[in-house]
Design an enzyme around this catalytic site. Sequence first.
Site, PDB file in Angstrom:
ATOM      1  N   HIS A  65     -11.808 -15.102 -13.293  1.00 43.50           N
ATOM      2  CA  HIS A  65     -10.896 -16.120 -13.819  1.00 43.50           C
ATOM      3  C   HIS A  65     -10.183 -15.608 -15.069  1.00 43.50           C
ATOM      4  O   HIS A  65      -8.978 -15.804 -15.237  1.00 43.50           O
ATOM      5  CB  HIS A  65     -11.666 -17.395 -14.197  1.00 43.50           C
ATOM      6  CG  HIS A  65     -12.282 -18.110 -13.050  1.00 43.50           C
ATOM      7  ND1 HIS A  65     -13.650 -18.227 -12.887  1.00 43.50           N
ATOM      8  CD2 HIS A  65     -11.733 -18.758 -11.984  1.00 43.50           C
ATOM      9  CE1 HIS A  65     -13.909 -18.923 -11.798  1.00 43.50           C
ATOM     10  NE2 HIS A  65     -12.760 -19.254 -11.228  1.00 43.50           N
ATOM     11  N   ARG A 120     -20.141 -19.305  -7.355  1.00 43.85           N
ATOM     12  CA  ARG A 120     -21.369 -19.584  -6.610  1.00 43.85           C
ATOM     13  C   ARG A 120     -22.430 -18.488  -6.773  1.00 43.85           C
ATOM     14  O   ARG A 120     -23.593 -18.700  -6.436  1.00 43.85           O
ATOM     15  CB  ARG A 120     -21.055 -19.761  -5.115  1.00 43.85           C
ATOM     16  CG  ARG A 120     -20.329 -21.054  -4.793  1.00 43.85           C
ATOM     17  CD  ARG A 120     -20.102 -21.187  -3.288  1.00 43.85           C
ATOM     18  NE  ARG A 120     -19.579 -22.500  -2.937  1.00 43.85           N
ATOM     19  CZ  ARG A 120     -18.300 -22.817  -2.927  1.00 43.85           C
ATOM     20  NH1 ARG A 120     -17.405 -21.906  -3.265  1.00 43.85           N
ATOM     21  NH2 ARG A 120     -17.903 -24.026  -2.591  1.00 43.85           N
ATOM     22  N   GLN A 179      -6.499 -18.756   1.426  1.00 45.35           N
ATOM     23  CA  GLN A 179      -6.039 -19.846   0.553  1.00 45.35           C
ATOM     24  C   GLN A 179      -4.738 -19.466  -0.147  1.00 45.35           C
ATOM     25  O   GLN A 179      -3.816 -20.290  -0.253  1.00 45.35           O
ATOM     26  CB  GLN A 179      -7.119 -20.146  -0.495  1.00 45.35           C
ATOM     27  CG  GLN A 179      -6.703 -21.145  -1.550  1.00 45.35           C
ATOM     28  CD  GLN A 179      -7.799 -21.379  -2.563  1.00 45.35           C
ATOM     29  OE1 GLN A 179      -8.724 -22.128  -2.303  1.00 45.35           O
ATOM     30  NE2 GLN A 179      -7.711 -20.757  -3.729  1.00 45.35           N
ATOM     31  N   LEU A 212     -16.564 -20.575 -15.040  1.00 45.88           N
ATOM     32  CA  LEU A 212     -15.651 -19.433 -15.178  1.00 45.88           C
ATOM     33  C   LEU A 212     -16.395 -18.108 -15.317  1.00 45.88           C
ATOM     34  O   LEU A 212     -17.486 -18.044 -15.882  1.00 45.88           O
ATOM     35  CB  LEU A 212     -14.738 -19.639 -16.395  1.00 45.88           C
ATOM     36  CG  LEU A 212     -13.884 -20.911 -16.390  1.00 45.88           C
ATOM     37  CD1 LEU A 212     -13.030 -20.972 -17.639  1.00 45.88           C
ATOM     38  CD2 LEU A 212     -13.008 -20.994 -15.143  1.00 45.88           C
TER      39      LEU A 212
END
Length: 282
Positions: A37, A188, A154, A33
């Site tokens: 987030h 990432r 998405q 996180l």
Amino acid sequence: MKIFNNKKDLRDCLLEHKSNKKTIGFVPTMGALHDGHLSLIEKASEKNDIVVVSIFVNPTQFDNVEDLKKYPKTIENDIKLLSAASCDILFSPKVEEIYSENITSEKFDFDGLEHQMEGKFRDGHFNGVGTVVKTLFKIVAPDKAYFGQKDFQQLQIIKKMVKKNHLNVKIKGCPIFREQDGLAMSSRNIRLSKEHREIAPFVYKTLKKVKKKFSHKSISEINKWLENQFKKQPLLTLEYFTIADEKALETAKTKEPNKKYRAFIAVFAGEIRLIDNIRLKH
């Protein structure tokens, strides 16, 4: 904050809240996180009585096994962050709790959204996303669910999946959360080398220039200009860049007055894949 690892106990807890007319806001994550987030959790907290966060690294949405193995897992730190945030319930299941013994994706028809951009480079990715999000929605049964616009494709696909499956949840897209130098926050990013981290903000800087050019340059001129920018940048490899309309996500060749456009990009910084996008006006 309560922590659940199995869906039965989680459901029992949530049923009690619902019987007391409490609204449920849900933030699905894969952990590792960051402030992006936490901004989603904050939004969920503002509009709902109870905030549920899930941490589940979903195997079926990874087309690259190595990427799945290397995906950062920081559960202890995640729990600390959630405890200090406005999170009431953490759902952190094992793979078999979600998939039983059959770790495969359901096949979805997203009306062509899945064939654009990410779909061209990540085979089966959106079937995996659709499968896990649909499963989590059925377990949590939230009133609202919150997703970041960094993964704009998405977001549109999840909205489509909810509509086609008649799921009773409102999907809320939230602004991209960025580092001070403009890099879109991503789990990432912690895997970037020092030199790649230093050059990574070039992606957003270039998108901001695209936004300025969009008012007076043709799409083909912008495409050529952007490709040239990345040819001069040896540490970054352009995978794709496209200007598409926000609704169908189809690549645009010309600008139409009644459509909303967005620029989408995917870039490799070493072996780490960065994606970003920006809203365009004309």
